[in-house]
Write an enzyme that holds these catalytic residues in place. Structure first.
Site, PDB file in Angstrom:
ATOM      1  N   LYS A 181     -18.969  88.573  27.689  1.00 36.72           N
ATOM      2  CA  LYS A 181     -17.618  88.772  28.223  1.00 36.72           C
ATOM      3  C   LYS A 181     -17.673  89.766  29.372  1.00 36.72           C
ATOM      4  CE  LYS A 181     -14.772  86.543  25.377  1.00 36.72           C
ATOM      5  NZ  LYS A 181     -13.765  87.267  24.696  1.00 36.72           N
ATOM      6  N   SER A 228     -16.944  78.754  16.899  1.00 34.04           N
ATOM      7  CA  SER A 228     -16.640  79.696  17.970  1.00 34.04           C
ATOM      8  C   SER A 228     -17.934  80.431  18.300  1.00 34.04           C
ATOM      9  CB  SER A 228     -15.550  80.666  17.536  1.00 34.04           C
ATOM     10  OG  SER A 228     -15.967  81.325  16.374  1.00 34.04           O
ATOM     11  N   LEU A 229     -17.885  81.347  19.234  1.00 33.91           N
ATOM     12  CA  LEU A 229     -19.107  82.004  19.678  1.00 33.91           C
ATOM     13  C   LEU A 229     -19.061  83.494  19.377  1.00 33.91           C
ATOM     14  CD1 LEU A 229     -19.392  80.361  23.212  1.00 33.91           C
ATOM     15  CD2 LEU A 229     -20.756  79.803  21.201  1.00 33.91           C
ATOM     16  N   ASP A 265      -4.249  56.484  49.419  1.00 37.59           N
ATOM     17  CA  ASP A 265      -3.299  56.454  48.307  1.00 37.59           C
ATOM     18  C   ASP A 265      -2.596  55.105  48.194  1.00 37.59           C
ATOM     19  OD1 ASP A 265      -4.081  58.996  48.108  1.00 37.59           O
ATOM     20  OD2 ASP A 265      -2.107  59.919  48.435  1.00 37.59           O
ATOM     21  N   LYS A 268     -17.638  80.677  31.169  1.00 33.65           N
ATOM     22  CA  LYS A 268     -16.756  80.527  30.010  1.00 33.65           C
ATOM     23  C   LYS A 268     -15.340  80.385  30.538  1.00 33.65           C
ATOM     24  CE  LYS A 268     -15.741  82.593  25.517  1.00 33.65           C
ATOM     25  NZ  LYS A 268     -14.314  82.416  25.548  1.00 33.65           N
ATOM     26  N   ASP A 305      -2.360  52.673  45.092  1.00 31.04           N
ATOM     27  CA  ASP A 305      -1.078  52.270  44.507  1.00 31.04           C
ATOM     28  C   ASP A 305      -0.988  50.764  44.338  1.00 31.04           C
ATOM     29  OD1 ASP A 305      -0.349  54.880  44.455  1.00 31.04           O
ATOM     30  OD2 ASP A 305       0.898  54.796  46.264  1.00 31.04           O
ATOM     31  N   GLU A 353     -13.167  72.137  27.666  1.00 34.10           N
ATOM     32  CA  GLU A 353     -12.071  73.062  27.838  1.00 34.10           C
ATOM     33  C   GLU A 353     -10.971  72.427  28.690  1.00 34.10           C
ATOM     34  OE1 GLU A 353     -13.186  75.469  26.083  1.00 34.10           O
ATOM     35  OE2 GLU A 353     -11.814  77.138  26.446  1.00 34.10           O
ATOM     36  N   LYS A 372     -26.663  79.464  26.506  1.00 38.20           N
ATOM     37  CA  LYS A 372     -27.064  78.546  25.442  1.00 38.20           C
ATOM     38  C   LYS A 372     -28.565  78.289  25.499  1.00 38.20           C
ATOM     39  CE  LYS A 372     -22.626  76.248  25.951  1.00 38.20           C
ATOM     40  NZ  LYS A 372     -21.846  75.047  26.267  1.00 38.20           N
ATOM     41  N   ARG A 396      -8.552  72.363  18.888  1.00 41.61           N
ATOM     42  CA  ARG A 396      -9.522  72.967  17.991  1.00 41.61           C
ATOM     43  C   ARG A 396      -8.866  73.347  16.656  1.00 41.61           C
ATOM     44  NH1 ARG A 396     -11.184  78.207  16.949  1.00 41.61           N
ATOM     45  NH2 ARG A 396     -13.359  78.348  16.311  1.00 41.61           N
TER      46      ARG A 396
HETATM   47  S1  IVH Z   1     -19.752  76.232  23.923  1.00 39.81           S
HETATM   48  C1  IVH Z   1     -20.553  75.957  19.397  1.00 39.81           C
HETATM   49  N1  IVH Z   1     -19.234  76.473  26.489  1.00 39.81           N
HETATM   50  O1  IVH Z   1     -15.187  79.583  24.185  1.00 39.81           O
HETATM   51  C2  IVH Z   1     -19.595  76.563  20.337  1.00 39.81           C
HETATM   52  N2  IVH Z   1     -17.583  77.205  24.939  1.00 39.81           N
HETATM   53  O2  IVH Z   1     -15.555  81.393  21.562  1.00 39.81           O
HETATM   54  C3  IVH Z   1     -19.284  75.643  21.441  1.00 39.81           C
HETATM   55  N3  IVH Z   1     -15.533  78.033  25.971  1.00 39.81           N
HETATM   56  O3  IVH Z   1     -14.036  77.758  21.449  1.00 39.81           O
HETATM   57  C4  IVH Z   1     -18.678  76.333  22.561  1.00 39.81           C
HETATM   58  N4  IVH Z   1     -16.156  77.727  28.069  1.00 39.81           N
HETATM   59  O4  IVH Z   1     -13.188  77.076  23.715  1.00 39.81           O
HETATM   60  C5  IVH Z   1     -18.780  76.670  25.244  1.00 39.81           C
HETATM   61  N5  IVH Z   1     -18.899  76.590  28.779  1.00 39.81           N
HETATM   62  C6  IVH Z   1     -18.449  76.796  27.544  1.00 39.81           C
HETATM   63  C7  IVH Z   1     -17.175  77.333  27.280  1.00 39.81           C
HETATM   64  C8  IVH Z   1     -16.783  77.527  25.951  1.00 39.81           C
HETATM   65  C9  IVH Z   1     -15.180  78.149  27.270  1.00 39.81           C
HETATM   66  C10 IVH Z   1     -14.675  78.447  24.834  1.00 39.81           C
HETATM   67  C11 IVH Z   1     -14.542  77.396  23.767  1.00 39.81           C
HETATM   68  C12 IVH Z   1     -14.920  78.052  22.474  1.00 39.81           C
HETATM   69  C13 IVH Z   1     -14.890  79.497  22.813  1.00 39.81           C
HETATM   70  C14 IVH Z   1     -15.965  80.199  22.014  1.00 39.81           C
END
Ligand code: IVH
Length: 674
Positions: free
Chosen positions: A317, A88-89, A39, A120, A43, A179, A293, A141
């Site tokens: 979820k 959103s998803l 540290d 997530k 510094d 995030e 994904k 967002r």
């Molecule tokens: S991908 C096109 N990956 O979940 C969508 N989202 O309901 C891009 N989130 O608004 C999101 N962890 O805030 C993605 N590994 C992750 C995530 C993630 C959390 C949140 C994000 C988004 C929401 C989707």
């Protein structure tokens, strides 16, 4: 001539080098958890950069790591339009829904070349833009189309690099998304502090993170301990798949969650979900699911989006970790400040990885709102995976003839009438002699965060009170080995040892003593602020409400409470008894030194250190750190955005120096600190 042209080339080069070094070592520490230097060395690099930038303000770029301390407070946030909407998803709540998602994607594309599974994170989505590798802007967002500009706040988050790693930084503009979250431990500590200070607590880490990101004062954000995980890159550069995007982000120096997996088939995906179902409670952040994904970016593009969600990803979820249990009793507890809290005593049950036996119901309004009754079956969960909470009552299971719970009118411990002050949610026992308060006060006094008396736990304190040896904290110092021998579990040696360990805690740092006293709204942090400001117990005792309001970080309510307590007969007697017992604060900063007899005042923010750090260094040299400017003030150190103190100093002809001059002076005076 531009500002940089008048700066010697050597200084420009060294500043660039230092920025790179500081960024590198900050990343090793904050992003990778692998510090390469200690540290102090860090510094020193940091300070050299501050010095250079102070000498040549033209060198100070907005992406310099020195800019992280948090600039001046904002009036409000400006709105920014996202280059591309932040989507959103869609959610999946079962394995079948995940299978549907996979089937749809494979039908649309013919075949899919694998999936990436990511946790997530239960935080808030953030967009961060870099231009030519330099941090430029951060936005929330918002509604997905338009968010808020939170650049000043995100700058203070240590894992967000101010400059991307040189070899990997793309030219032009890139946007990364991910995030921002608050680790569970930080959340628990924050709430404990807020509760201690009588402020409202956050329901979960997500809300706490959102609160920190949306602070108008970046200095507050800087102290909150936010963390990040990034997962999107636009444009993606050479990356052709989500896996490659994640590694690109990593090599650019951004923080990426190491927990992720490539899945070839839906069975692999389902195995991953299974794995994290219970395991997630072991993480130090909250995750509410897994994002699945389609990995190939070309395949993602082909699938596209409908309305607000992509067809190439889905959020599975986890079933909420909720358990039903029964309320065996609702007991009320009297705290050290007299606050009376209802607590649900529960049939023990395991929630989110640990056994829960009790849950606070906070106050009578909360009990009424949820209508929790003795005998009820309730749904229990853990806020932020940490704090057990009654979510709701299962009305169908309510026993017949149950009655609404009533807050007692009188203190369960001393039977005096409870008082609810206007505007307060809590009812208090205001009897200073109440035995429950007395016990809590003494427990608090001896506890780890306060006087930290080894071997003096609740069991011993309860007995000491029961035997009439102790009625208040000061009495602890008069307890004899003979008295201890009459208690359960003591032998000659252990009794003598405890007497010694109590005596050893007569002299403690001032902040510990101030916390130990147990004034309402004064917890560890507030005690530190008071100790830093007043320097000795005597000067704190002499302070009136106005002087207390001068203390940085202390609001009117706290100033009022502290002043009332200090002026009260009970407060005075309490302190007198402590003095008489030989208790005192270490006034280590009242040392003799080159600044003895001088009062220094700091105004505005310093780049290279926090205000308490600066004050500590003044104290260590024998000086006093004052809070207001008078003719007697030796010097005023003016940092960024100084306040009215600077004005007053100028008016009174008091010497004013900037941070660089202050650092230079310290360097000269501090032995062995070149
Ligand atoms: S991908 C096109 N990956 O979940 C969508 N989202 O309901 C891009 N989130 O608004 C999101 N962890 O805030 C993605 N590994 C992750 C995530 C993630 C959390 C949140 C994000 C988004 C929401 C989707």
């Amino acid at each position: 001539m531009s500002e940089t042209e008048s700066i010697p080339a050597a200084a420009q080069e060294r500043a660039a080098e230092l920025r790179r070094l500081v960024e590198h070592h900050a990343r090793q520490y904050h992003v990778l958890d692998k510090p390469e230097i200690d540290d102090h060395e860090y510094d020193m690099l940091f300070r050299e950069l501050v010095d250079l930038e102070t000498e040549y303000p033209g060198l100070q770029t907005p992406d310099s790591p020195t800019q992280r301390v948090g600039g001046a407070p904002l009036e409000s946030f400006t709105k920014v339009r996202h280059r591309r909407p932040m989507l959103s998803l869609n959610n999946a709540f079962s394995a079948d829904e995940v299978r549907d998602f996979v089937r749809r994607a494979e039908r649309a594309l013919g075949s899919v070349h694998g999936y990436v599974c990511e946790l997530k994170i239960d935080g808030l989505a953030m967009s961060v833009s870099y231009r030519d590798g330099a941090f430029e802007r951060a936005a929330t967002r918002g509604d997905g189309v338009q968010g808020e500009d939170v650049t000043a706040n995100v700058r203070t988050i240590r894992s967000v690099p101010m400059a991307l790693k040189q070899d990997h930084a793309p030219r032009g503009e890139v946007e990364v998304r991910g995030e921002v979250y608050l680790p569970k431990g930080v959340f628990a500590a924050l709430n404990a502090r807020l509760e201690d200070e009588g402020k409202p607590i956050y329901a979960n880490p997500r809300n706490a993170a959102a609160g920190a990101v949306r602070q108008l004062d970046p200095r507050v954000t800087a102290r909150r301990g936010l963390q990040t995980f990034m997962y999107q890159l636009d444009p993606p550069g050479r990356a052709a798949s989500q896996e490659e995007v994640l590694s690109s982000l990593e090599s650019m120096g951004l923080r990426v969650n190491p927990h992720r997996a490539f899945a070839e088939s839906v069975d692999d995906v389902l195995a991953y979900l299974d794995h994290w179902q219970d395991k997630r409670h072991e993480l130090d952040y909250e995750t509410d699911g897994v994002v699945i994904k389609v990995s190939s970016l070309a395949e993602q593009a082909e699938l596209g989006s409908i309305s607000r969600s992509p067809r190439w990803a889905i959020a599975y979820k986890f079933p909420p970790e909720e358990r039903e249990t029964t309320v065996l009793d609702i007991s009320v507890q009297v705290g050290r400040t007299g606050a009376v809290t209802p607590v649900a005593m529960l049939e023990p049950t395991v929630v989110a990885g640990s056994t829960v036996r009790r849950a606070t119901l906070h106050n009578e309004d909360e009990v009424a709102r949820k209508d929790v009754r003795i005998g009820d079956t309730v749904v229990l969960h853990k806020a932020g995976d940490v704090i057990p909470e009654v979510v709701r009552v299962v009305l169908e299971k309510r026993p017949k003839r149950s009655r609404a719970w009533q807050m007692p009118e009188r203190c369960p411990a001393c039977d005096s009438a409870l008082v609810r002050e206007p505007g307060e949610a809590v009812r208090r026992c205001v009897n200073p002699l109440c035995p429950a308060q007395r016990l809590e006060r003494i427990l608090h006094f001896a506890s780890r965060g306060a006087m930290n008396i080894e071997g003096l736990g609740p069991a011993v304190i309860v007995q000491l009170i029961d035997h009439g040896y102790v009625t208040e904290a000061a009495d602890l110092y008069h307890v004899t080995a003979e008295q201890l021998l009459t208690l359960e579990g003591f032998a000659q040696r252990s009794a003598e040892k405890l007497v010694q360990s109590i005596a050893a805690r007569r002299r403690v740092p001032l902040s510990r003593l101030v916390n130990a006293i147990g004034i309402r709204h004064v917890g560890e942090r507030t005690a530190e602020l008071l100790a830093e400001h007043f320097g000795s117990l005597e000067s704190l005792e002499a302070a009136d409400e106005e002087k207390l309001r001068d203390v940085e970080g202390i609001g009117d309510v706290v100033a009022h409470d502290v002043a009332m307590w200090l002026q009260s007969d009970d407060g005075r007697a309490y302190l007198e008894h402590l003095h008489a017992a030989g208790v005192s604060a270490e006034t280590s900063h009242r040392v003799e030194g080159p600044l003895s007899g001088q009062t220094w005042v700091i105004t505005g923010t310093l780049d290279s250190m926090t205000r308490p750090e600066a004050e500590e260094r003044i104290h260590a040299l024998g000086g006093t750190a004052g809070s207001s400017v008078s003719r007697k003030t030796h010097a005023v150190v003016a940092g960024a955005s100084p306040g009215s103190k600077l004005e007053k100093a100028t008016r009174l002809g008091v010497r004013v120096i900037d941070e660089a001059a202050f650092l230079a002076e310290l360097a000269e005076l501090e032995p062995g600190r070149a």
